[in-house]
Design an enzyme around this catalytic site. Structure first.
Site, PDB file in Angstrom:
ATOM      1  N   ASP A 116      -6.032   2.621  -2.950  1.00 51.08           N
ATOM      2  CA  ASP A 116      -7.372   2.522  -2.226  1.00 51.08           C
ATOM      3  C   ASP A 116      -7.560   3.635  -1.282  1.00 51.08           C
ATOM      4  O   ASP A 116      -8.542   4.003  -0.834  1.00 51.08           O
ATOM      5  CB  ASP A 116      -7.551   0.994  -1.327  1.00 51.08           C
ATOM      6  N   ARG A 117      -6.631   4.653  -1.147  1.00 46.15           N
ATOM      7  CA  ARG A 117      -6.783   5.859  -0.359  1.00 46.15           C
ATOM      8  C   ARG A 117      -6.631   6.996  -1.282  1.00 46.15           C
ATOM      9  O   ARG A 117      -6.577   6.897  -2.456  1.00 46.15           O
ATOM     10  CB  ARG A 117      -5.258   5.869   0.453  1.00 46.15           C
ATOM     11  N   SER A 172       0.904  -1.228   0.119  1.00 44.33           N
ATOM     12  CA  SER A 172      -0.083   0.022  -0.090  1.00 44.33           C
ATOM     13  C   SER A 172       0.931   1.215   0.278  1.00 44.33           C
ATOM     14  O   SER A 172       1.642   1.585  -0.863  1.00 44.33           O
ATOM     15  CB  SER A 172      -1.062   0.106   1.512  1.00 44.33           C
ATOM     16  N   HIS A 173       0.743   1.983   1.073  1.00 46.64           N
ATOM     17  CA  HIS A 173       1.465   3.555   1.081  1.00 46.64           C
ATOM     18  C   HIS A 173       2.759   3.293   1.725  1.00 46.64           C
ATOM     19  O   HIS A 173       3.572   4.417   1.801  1.00 46.64           O
ATOM     20  CB  HIS A 173       0.517   4.226   2.086  1.00 46.64           C
ATOM     21  N   LYS A 183     -11.604  -0.086   0.182  1.00 43.72           N
ATOM     22  CA  LYS A 183     -11.926   1.145   0.066  1.00 43.72           C
ATOM     23  C   LYS A 183     -11.351   1.690  -1.473  1.00 43.72           C
ATOM     24  O   LYS A 183     -10.667   1.110  -2.082  1.00 43.72           O
ATOM     25  CB  LYS A 183     -11.131   2.021   1.093  1.00 43.72           C
ATOM     26  N   ASP A 208      -2.753   6.591  -3.161  1.00 50.66           N
ATOM     27  CA  ASP A 208      -1.736   6.005  -2.720  1.00 50.66           C
ATOM     28  C   ASP A 208      -1.084   4.679  -3.500  1.00 50.66           C
ATOM     29  O   ASP A 208      -1.738   4.574  -4.595  1.00 50.66           O
ATOM     30  CB  ASP A 208      -1.923   5.335  -1.073  1.00 50.66           C
ATOM     31  N   ASP A 223      -1.536   1.854  -3.836  1.00 49.41           N
ATOM     32  CA  ASP A 223      -2.185   0.504  -4.566  1.00 49.41           C
ATOM     33  C   ASP A 223      -3.757   1.061  -4.653  1.00 49.41           C
ATOM     34  O   ASP A 223      -4.550   0.194  -5.107  1.00 49.41           O
ATOM     35  CB  ASP A 223      -2.285  -0.673  -3.602  1.00 49.41           C
TER      36      ASP A 223
HETATM   37  C1  VG1 Z   1      -3.515   1.747   8.640  1.00 50.68           C
HETATM   38  C2  VG1 Z   1      -4.840   2.629   8.929  1.00 50.68           C
HETATM   39  C3  VG1 Z   1      -5.917   1.843   8.535  1.00 50.68           C
HETATM   40  C4  VG1 Z   1      -5.982   1.215   7.089  1.00 50.68           C
HETATM   41  C5  VG1 Z   1      -4.765   0.338   7.016  1.00 50.68           C
HETATM   42  C6  VG1 Z   1      -4.416  -0.008   5.528  1.00 50.68           C
HETATM   43  O1  VG1 Z   1      -3.633   0.745   9.581  1.00 50.68           O
HETATM   44  O2  VG1 Z   1      -4.488   3.001  10.028  1.00 50.68           O
HETATM   45  O3  VG1 Z   1      -7.005   2.787   8.614  1.00 50.68           O
HETATM   46  O4  VG1 Z   1      -7.032   0.497   7.073  1.00 50.68           O
HETATM   47  O5  VG1 Z   1      -3.659   1.193   7.169  1.00 50.68           O
HETATM   48  O6  VG1 Z   1      -4.604   0.847   4.833  1.00 50.68           O
HETATM   49  P1  VG1 Z   1      -2.657   0.546  10.956  1.00 50.68           P
HETATM   50  O7  VG1 Z   1      -2.769  -0.535  11.615  1.00 50.68           O
HETATM   51  O8  VG1 Z   1      -1.190   0.742  10.342  1.00 50.68           O
HETATM   52  O9  VG1 Z   1      -3.007   1.712  11.789  1.00 50.68           O
HETATM   53  V1  VG1 Z   1      -3.715   0.620   3.123  1.00 50.68           V
HETATM   54  O10 VG1 Z   1      -3.918   1.928   2.256  1.00 50.68           O
HETATM   55  O11 VG1 Z   1      -2.209   0.090   3.695  1.00 50.68           O
HETATM   56  O12 VG1 Z   1      -4.190  -0.822   2.550  1.00 50.68           O
HETATM   57 CO    CO Z   2      -3.383   1.292   0.082  1.00 46.84          CO
END
Ligand code: VG1
Ligand code: CO
Length: 557
Positions: free
Chosen positions: A287-288, A118-119, A384, A283, A285
């Site tokens: 989804d953000r 992801s990010h 998302k 981001d 992937d």
């Molecule tokens: C973080 C965010 C959470 C989100 C997750 C995955 O998790 O706080 O709200 O769903 O990333 O997002 P954490 O456990 O680090 O707080 V993504 O865009 O990485 O799929």
């Molecule tokens: Co993501």
């Protein structure tokens, strides 16, 4: 025929999927058999309700980050070993997370494997990630991720097909033994889906009637670049200059593909300097999302509330299906609750992580939901969806501008006039020592158990309730414990502290603060100034500086 080789292996520690899949440094995944072990465990854990791995159809996507090519080959070998019958793979393995969720649903696949962290930054010295999605298109629930982890702890033998190297750079179907591999273009289906949700003509008309309305979309060199270009340039006819960083790169150009004010500063600066009306980013992937405007930043908590408020008027999908329930993750501000109350629909508070929304959506009880972490979405898929949120905002702008000229800031202020304002901010302290972070949270847990916090007053804030958030899923009755320390004050303000489940190095402490105001004089106040007294309370209660040695957070959102 392809031979299936049996290879002996040893379990690796820590193959426990976190908030969203397994994320580790690339170097960890590169250890001999590490990736093979995890992928076999993942396939073996496919729920029987979805049909199990034998004869399964699996969608494979990802953000194209460094090491994806090697892992794609492992997926082929492991799939042969488990008797999977078909893989539907994005060109070069690239499909955004929301687009993959859609393909799983459209193709009625058994599930999906997403190669993304992801990010988190990518490249040889940074992160790789793997996650599994079920047949509803959503992230595997805890029952499945727990099973993956259990299998990974005892795995002794790998079954791997002796397949030649597969080329994923050409569209079309190939056959390897009993396994069919179809390479598809991940953009088309997604754009088609968006056309069934939004009124593209209305958005086009808005751009045509407001020639001086300027927007900029930042793909952050992640997976959404081709999707963004297709939508904004090809579909809406905007100039090339309305998109930036739209070529996916395996290391995201060395940047952190996280759409917030810190990591998307190029976008923020350009919007500011050029006086643009609308800016958005997604981001790695896809989804953000982050939404900004002229002198305006939309917190994700406000964004989902505003989308819910306008949904039935501005977005055809909700005109047709209605808005049947709203939801947010626990740390997300309560702005969306106020919208649900006014609309007279049910609303839910779930733990952090998109996997908790899936059951509610499958049961038809949640139409729109969001997380404070720049995640917004609806029941059109089970992830998302960054570009969906951008299109939702453009739809709202088009709708509101039919009446009178209004920008992003006007929409925010109009919302506060109706509902009041939920000031919200999150402080992240990255890469702190794991043990001391645990100690800090455990101390609060202990105080909560002993009921030492109730009625305590600090800085004028009196504690009304304190707990470690626990969620009882109303659909399947499963219980998720220890989801974050929550301190609620008599005036409704909240402080939340939890440890991240997506990091790959040390621990990340997340501190969330929320304060509500219905005093119209305060609606234009700057967030950090408005929240300062509450942040001081949070730092004092948690003794964060004493435990972590940090005076300042790494990132403020
Ligand atoms: C973080 C965010 C959470 C989100 C997750 C995955 O998790 O706080 O709200 O769903 O990333 O997002 P954490 O456990 O680090 O707080 V993504 O865009 O990485 O799929
Ligand atoms: Co993501």
């Amino acid at each position: 025929m392809v031979n299936i080789l049996t290879v002996s292996t040893q379990p690796f520690e820590g193959q426990k999927p976190g908030t969203s899949g397994l994320r580790k440094r690339v170097k960890v995944f590169q250890q001999e058999n590490y990736t093979e072990n995890f992928i076999q465990a993942m396939l073996e854990a496919i729920p029987q309700a979805d049909g199990g791995p034998k004869n399964a159809t699996i969608v494979v996507g990802g953000d194209g980050r460094y090491y994806s090519d090697e892992v794609l080959q492992v997926i082929v070998k492991a799939s042969l070993g488990q008797g999977v019958s078909k893989l539907i793979v994005g060109l070069n393995g690239i499909v955004s997370t929301p687009a993959a969720s859609n393909i799983i649903r459209q193709r009625k696949a058994t599930g999906g494997i997403l190669l993304t962290a992801s990010h988190n930054p990518g490249g040889p010295d940074y992160d790789f990630g793997i996650k599994y999605n079920c047949s509803n298109g959503g992230p595997a629930p805890e029952s499945v991720t727990d099973k993956i982890y259990e299998i990974s702890k005892t795995i002794k033998e790998l079954k791997l097909g002796d397949a030649p190297k597969i080329d994923f750079s050409k569209l079309g179907t190939q056959q390897v033994g009993d396994l069919t591999i179809e390479v598809i273009d991940g953009v088309n289906d997604y754009v088609d889906l968006m056309k069934t949700i939004f009124d593209f003509d209305a958005i086009k008309e808005f751009f045509n009637n407001n020639k001086d309305f300027k927007m900029l979309f930042d793909g952050m060199n992640g997976v959404t670049g081709p999707y963004g270009r297709r939508l904004f340039v090809e579909e809406f006819g905007l100039d090339d200059s309305s998109v930036m960083r739209c070529v996916p790169l395996p290391d995201f150009g060395g940047a952190h593909p996280d759409p917030n004010l810190t990591y998307a500063h190029d976008l923020v600066e350009t919007v500011d300097k050029k006086g643009l009306d609308f800016g958005a980013a997604s981001d790695g992937d896809g989804d953000r999302n982050m939404i900004i405007g002229k002198k305006a930043f939309v917190t994700p908590s406000d964004s989902v509330a505003i989308i819910a408020h306008y949904a039935k008027d501005a977005i055809p999908y909700f005109k047709k299906h209605g808005v049947n329930g709203l939801a947010r993750s626990m740390p997300t501000s309560q702005a969306i609750d106020l919208v649900a109350q006014k609309m007279n629909v049910e609303y839910f508070e779930v733990p952090t992580g998109w996997k908790f929304f899936g059951n509610l959506m499958d049961a038809g009880r949640c139409s729109i939901c969001g997380e404070e972490s720049f995640g917004t979405g609806s029941d059109h898929i089970r992830e998302k969806d960054g570009l969906w949120a951008v299109l939702a905002w453009l739809s709202i702008l088009a709708h509101v501008n039919k009446e009178k000229p209004a920008g992003v800031q006007d929409i925010l202020q109009a919302h506060y006039q109706i509902y009041g304002r939920n000031f919200f901010s999150r402080y992240d302290y990255e890469e702190v020592d794991g043990k001391t972070a645990e100690d800090m949270v455990n101390r609060l847990r202990h105080q909560i158990e002993k009921k030492e916090l109730i009625d305590k007053t600090i800085n004028g804030f009196t504690i009304a309730k304190a707990d470690d958030f626990e969620y009882l899923d109303p659909i399947d009755g499963s219980v998720s414990k220890k989801q974050g320390v929550r301190i609620i004050f008599k005036d409704g303000s909240r402080i939340i502290i939890r440890l991240s489940g997506t990091g790959s190095q040390g621990a990340t402490v997340r501190l969330y603060v929320e304060k509500y105001s219905n005093d119209a004089k305060e609606y234009t106040h700057e967030t950090q100034t408005a929240l300062k007294p509450l942040i001081d309370v949070a730092l004092e209660l948690s003794e964060l500086e004493k435990y972590t040695g940090r005076k300042e957070p790494t990132v403020i959102t």
